[in-house]
Design an enzyme around this catalytic site. Structure first.
Site, PDB file in Angstrom:
ATOM      1  N   HIS A  87       8.755   1.312  -3.602  1.00 16.26           N
ATOM      2  CA  HIS A  87      10.114   0.576  -4.032  1.00 16.26           C
ATOM      3  C   HIS A  87       9.962   0.775  -5.542  1.00 16.26           C
ATOM      4  O   HIS A  87      11.247   0.520  -6.227  1.00 16.26           O
ATOM      5  CB  HIS A  87      10.051  -0.825  -3.523  1.00 16.26           C
ATOM      6  CG  HIS A  87       9.210  -1.808  -4.422  1.00 16.26           C
ATOM      7  ND1 HIS A  87       7.985  -2.344  -3.758  1.00 16.26           N
ATOM      8  CD2 HIS A  87       9.496  -2.499  -5.523  1.00 16.26           C
ATOM      9  CE1 HIS A  87       7.411  -3.227  -4.687  1.00 16.26           C
ATOM     10  NE2 HIS A  87       8.467  -3.310  -5.726  1.00 16.26           N
ATOM     11  N   ASP A 223       3.700   0.331   1.178  1.00 23.06           N
ATOM     12  CA  ASP A 223       4.541   0.407  -0.114  1.00 23.06           C
ATOM     13  C   ASP A 223       3.761   1.495  -0.983  1.00 23.06           C
ATOM     14  O   ASP A 223       3.572   0.597  -2.082  1.00 23.06           O
ATOM     15  CB  ASP A 223       4.873  -1.032  -0.321  1.00 23.06           C
ATOM     16  CG  ASP A 223       6.047  -0.948  -1.215  1.00 23.06           C
ATOM     17  OD1 ASP A 223       6.598  -0.010  -1.976  1.00 23.06           O
ATOM     18  OD2 ASP A 223       6.735  -2.051  -1.565  1.00 23.06           O
ATOM     19  N   SER A 648       3.990  -4.914  -9.565  1.00 29.14           N
ATOM     20  CA  SER A 648       4.278  -4.029  -8.162  1.00 29.14           C
ATOM     21  C   SER A 648       3.690  -2.825  -8.640  1.00 29.14           C
ATOM     22  O   SER A 648       4.074  -2.116  -9.886  1.00 29.14           O
ATOM     23  CB  SER A 648       5.700  -3.825  -7.867  1.00 29.14           C
ATOM     24  OG  SER A 648       5.899  -4.664  -7.085  1.00 29.14           O
TER      25      SER A 648
HETATM   26  N1  ARG Z   1       9.466  -8.505  -3.100  1.00 26.30           N
HETATM   27  C1  ARG Z   1       8.911  -7.452  -3.706  1.00 26.30           C
HETATM   28  C2  ARG Z   1       9.114  -7.531  -5.240  1.00 26.30           C
HETATM   29  O1  ARG Z   1       9.886  -8.426  -5.886  1.00 26.30           O
HETATM   30  C3  ARG Z   1       9.149  -6.225  -3.079  1.00 26.30           C
HETATM   31  C4  ARG Z   1      10.723  -5.802  -3.080  1.00 26.30           C
HETATM   32  C5  ARG Z   1      11.026  -4.549  -2.650  1.00 26.30           C
HETATM   33  N2  ARG Z   1      11.214  -4.522  -1.157  1.00 26.30           N
HETATM   34  C6  ARG Z   1      12.358  -4.952  -0.706  1.00 26.30           C
HETATM   35  N3  ARG Z   1      12.445  -5.113   0.656  1.00 26.30           N
HETATM   36  N4  ARG Z   1      13.636  -5.332  -1.350  1.00 26.30           N
HETATM   37  O2  ARG Z   1       9.577  -6.584  -5.776  1.00 26.30           O
HETATM   38  N1  ASP Z   2       7.615  -7.095  -5.803  1.00 30.18           N
HETATM   39  C1  ASP Z   2       7.298  -7.326  -7.205  1.00 30.18           C
HETATM   40  C2  ASP Z   2       7.661  -6.062  -8.136  1.00 30.18           C
HETATM   41  O1  ASP Z   2       8.185  -5.352  -7.779  1.00 30.18           O
HETATM   42  C3  ASP Z   2       5.828  -8.027  -7.283  1.00 30.18           C
HETATM   43  C4  ASP Z   2       5.930  -9.579  -7.168  1.00 30.18           C
HETATM   44  O2  ASP Z   2       7.179 -10.165  -7.411  1.00 30.18           O
HETATM   45  O3  ASP Z   2       5.101 -10.341  -6.617  1.00 30.18           O
HETATM   46  O4  ASP Z   2       6.929  -6.117  -9.050  1.00 30.18           O
END
Ligand code: ARG
Ligand code: ASP
Length: 716
Positions: A87, A223, A648
């Site tokens: 991502h 990921d 991330s």
């Molecule tokens: N929650 C994670 C972060 O804040 C992963 C986000 C990417 N994945 C998604 N399905 N949007 O970035």
């Molecule tokens: N998914 C988040 C990021 O993209 C990481 C988190 O918020 O825990 O940095």
């Protein structure tokens, strides 16, 4: 005698317990020696602080990069190979994808260095050294200064500090405030601009579970993506060139085949973006009661509209997938955050801490908390409107956002004439190209009707533009939308480009007549004047009180170790591998396996489909060396490491300094960790390094990448 021993045992247990669970905190690498080394070693770490951060020799920090300024990446080979999240690399992967070579859908694996793909604009930043410059930064600052005087004194000091550093080309000095502006650290950094795409699994692995599984445990997402840093032939940073060669890093992380077990030490090294751990209770109340519910409901309604269109049409789904994911990501996070804050009694906890503070602190600080109460009470409507306005006009109604950006073109013309216009046009054009590629105005129109209606219903009438107020009063928001979405030049790419490419003065004249532009101007003017201006005055006061409150907490709770809130600078967090109890009688184990991917498999589903090849490997148990002791392929695991957005792509590192996983998310019940970290429930989610290797080797057959890594078995 016996009693003394049992007290000792009790103390020991208490100490061990604390140590076992250490989790809260995002620590500065150069302070590990004085603040954390002992505890980390007592938790099982075999390294020294010098192994983690050294300015004299290669250390772990030399293997960690700020990836593109928004994620983290790490070097995992002597040839500049970088591991980060899928991502994090998403937009680069997308930009190399076409209908024939659909790397998002099918994955991509470069077969040679020559096959690796350049990404203009993408950079990685290394940290060469970190210096405490607090004393110099604060020179001449005193408590009687106004916030403005204080800041301008500091700004002058920072310029003087900067002038003292000698920087090479591609080096940059960043100076950042810590502990709400009580300390300053300087970061000598080196930026590499030639970063190429090396490999990525298909979305069905890299984004498996998509939005349904986002922020959720149990998780089965691979990921990850691979990039490579290139350097000039003498290994120095250089802009993209065919003559560049793979970069030889000062240090890279060996990859462990042994993995970790429950209770094992782990640390996560990276660039966390922002936390707010030291807010007073009225600030948390404001978030839980006002700000989060507003933002959640706006996004909920916008997402529902987009979702309906996406489900009805595959082409729409492709165009909107990335935008939808972006909006849904924080929508979902805020829901989890609010629930977590409520369930964990965060506000009551804060209040208790505040009582304690009030009792123990110096007389000179006793006014801080009552002052906060007043300040937050005076600011809450402005804060609410500010969030509402931001969500509606710049994050969800795409037309208004685009017009808002185009307004800078008008301003550039007004301040810089033809030249100013052309200068900004050069930046605006590629933005517009990208925007229209994935824009469907009828969807945006529906979002407009919904959100303009919400604004009219929920925001104080004094902060509403007349056009919105009248449309609402006369039940004419639909008509307003029809007018704008039929007549605005910004609804269609060709028309917008045609206008923007006219002679500057003429273009500006036409833009100013545009109905979308006119609504935007009316709205932003009233917003800037009545909301942003007073809000900023309040915010400056709140921020300086927060600085004093931070200092006061540090002086009052002398036994507590304070870590500075995240601010996109390099940090280390550490903890152990651990599951958690999401609710009564339920225990979540900290590991997931490939079997679980197959359990979640829904043929043809856009979130849970699995490629034939992966099913086959599972069926034949063709796992190679990438299993745990029980013969299963691990996919994800949990730790008590305190992470946030920006972490991330951060490496999860074992007791010996090897890579064991890749951080990418947090668990739903613990998303409140930005405000109230709680070791009982806050967990970070990592992809297991063995799953990454398994995919690269067994799934993709990209053995040339495995060959350049250093695979180790630290447990023997
Ligand atoms: N929650 C994670 C972060 O804040 C992963 C986000 C990417 N994945 C998604 N399905 N949007 O970035
Ligand atoms: N998914 C988040 C990021 O993209 C990481 C988190 O918020 O825990 O940095």
């Amino acid at each position: 005698m016996k009693i003394v021993t049992s007290i000792k045992v009790a103390l020991l247990i208490a100490f061990v317990n604390v140590s076992l669970y250490a989790g809260e905190g995002m620590w500065l690498p150069q302070l590990i020696k004085s603040l954390n080394e002992g505890e980390m070693q007592s938790m099982g770490m075999k390294l020294t602080a010098e192994d983690i951060y050294s300015v004299n020799q290669g250390s772990l920090k030399d293997a960690i990069v700020h990836f593109g300024g928004f994620c983290t990446g790490e070097l995992i080979s002597g040839s500049g190979l970088i591991l980060t999240n899928h991502h994090c690399g998403y937009s680069n992967i997308q930009s190399h994808s076409t209908l024939e070579d659909n790397y998002l859908r099918d994955g991509f694996w470069a077969e040679s260095f020559a096959d690796e793909k350049a990404n203009p604009g993408l950079f990685v930043r290394f940290i060469d050294r970190i210096d405490d410059v607090s004393k110099e930064a604060m020179m001449g600052v005193n408590d009687d200064m106004s916030a403005k005087e204080r800041q301008s004194t500091i700004d002058t000091n920072l310029e003087l500090i900067k002038a003292k550093y000698k920087m090479d080309e591609f080096q940059e000095l960043l100076i950042r405030p810590f502990y709400n502006g009580n300390q300053y650290f300087a970061f000598v950094t080196t930026v590499y601009n030639d970063v190429r795409l090396v490999g990525t699994p298909p979305e069905s692995i890299g984004k498996f579970g998509s939005d349904t599984d986002n922020w959720v445990w149990p998780r089965h997402t691979g990921d990850f993506a691979l990039f490579r840093v290139y350097a000039s032939p003498d290994n120095k940073p250089a802009n993209y060139s065919e003559d560049n060669i793979p970069y030889t890093p000062k240090h890279f992380l060996p990859v462990s085949l042994d993995g970790v077990e429950e209770g094992d030490f782990t640390m996560v090294f990276g660039f966390p973006g922002r936390t707010n751990q030291y807010l007073p209770s009225p600030a948390v109340e404001e978030i839980v009661e006002k700000l989060n519910p507003a933002k959640i409901s706006i996004r909920e309604n916008a997402l529902a509209i987009i979702d309906k269109y996406m489900r009805a049409d595959e082409e729409v789904r492709l165009k909107y997938a990335s935008k939808f994911a972006r909006v849904a990501n924080y929508w979902k996070k805020w829901i989890g955050e609010s629930q977590g804050l409520e369930k964990s009694g965060a506000i009551a906890k804060k209040k208790k801490l505040e009582q304690d503070f009030q009792m123990r602190t110096d007389a000179k600080y006793k006014n801080i908390l009552p002052e906060f109460e007043k300040m937050y009470a005076a600011n809450v409507d402005l804060a609410f409107t500010r969030d509402y306005y931001g969500e509606v006009t710049s994050r969800n109604i795409e037309l208004l956002r685009t017009v808002g950006i185009t307004d800078r073109l008008v301003k550039a013309f007004e301040s810089g004439g033809e030249e100013g216009y052309n200068g900004f046009k050069a930046r605006l054009t590629p933005f517009l190209e990208g925007f229209y590629k994935d824009y469907i105005s009828k969807i945006d129109r529906d979002v407009f009707v919904e959100l303009v209606g919400m604004y009219a219903d929920n925001v104080d009438a004094g902060y509403q533009p007349m056009t919105v107020k009248n449309a609402k009063a006369n039940n004419e928001i639909d008509e307003l939308a029809d007018n704008i979405y039929t007549n605005s030049i910004f609804v269609k790419k060709d028309r917008a480009m045609e206008i923007i490419n006219m002679p500057a003065a003429k273009a500006v004249e036409v833009i100013k007549m545009d109905p979308a532009y006119q609504l935007y101007k009316e709205w932003s003017n009233i917003y800037n004047e009545r909301v942003a201006a007073p809000y900023n005055i309040n915010k400056t006061k709140i921020d300086s009180l927060q600085r004093i409150y931070m200092k006061a907490q540090m002086e009052t709770f002398t036994k507590k170790r304070f870590w500075p809130d995240a601010n996109s600078t390099m940090r280390i967090t550490y903890g152990t591998v651990d599951g958690y109890n999401p609710r009564d009688a339920v225990r979540y184990q900290p590991f997931t396996y490939l079997d679980g991917v197959v359990e979640k498999y829904v043929p043809g589903d856009y979130e849970f489909d699995v490629k034939e090849k992966l099913l086959e490997l599972h069926e034949k148990k063709d796992y190679g060396q990438y299993t745990d002791k029980t013969g299963k392929v691990p996919v994800c695991f949990l730790g008590t490491n305190h992470t946030t957005g920006g972490n991330s792509g951060s490496p999860a590192i074992d007791a010996y300094g090897n890579l064991i996983g890749l951080n990418f998310d947090r668990v739903w019940e613990g998303t409140m960790s930005d405000i109230n970290y709680d070791v009982d429930i806050c967990r970070n989610i990592m992809v297991d390094a063995r799953f990454i290797l398994f995919i690269i080797d067994k799934y993709a057959g990209a053995t040339r990448l495995i060959d350049e890594m250093k695979l180790v078995r630290p447990k023997g």
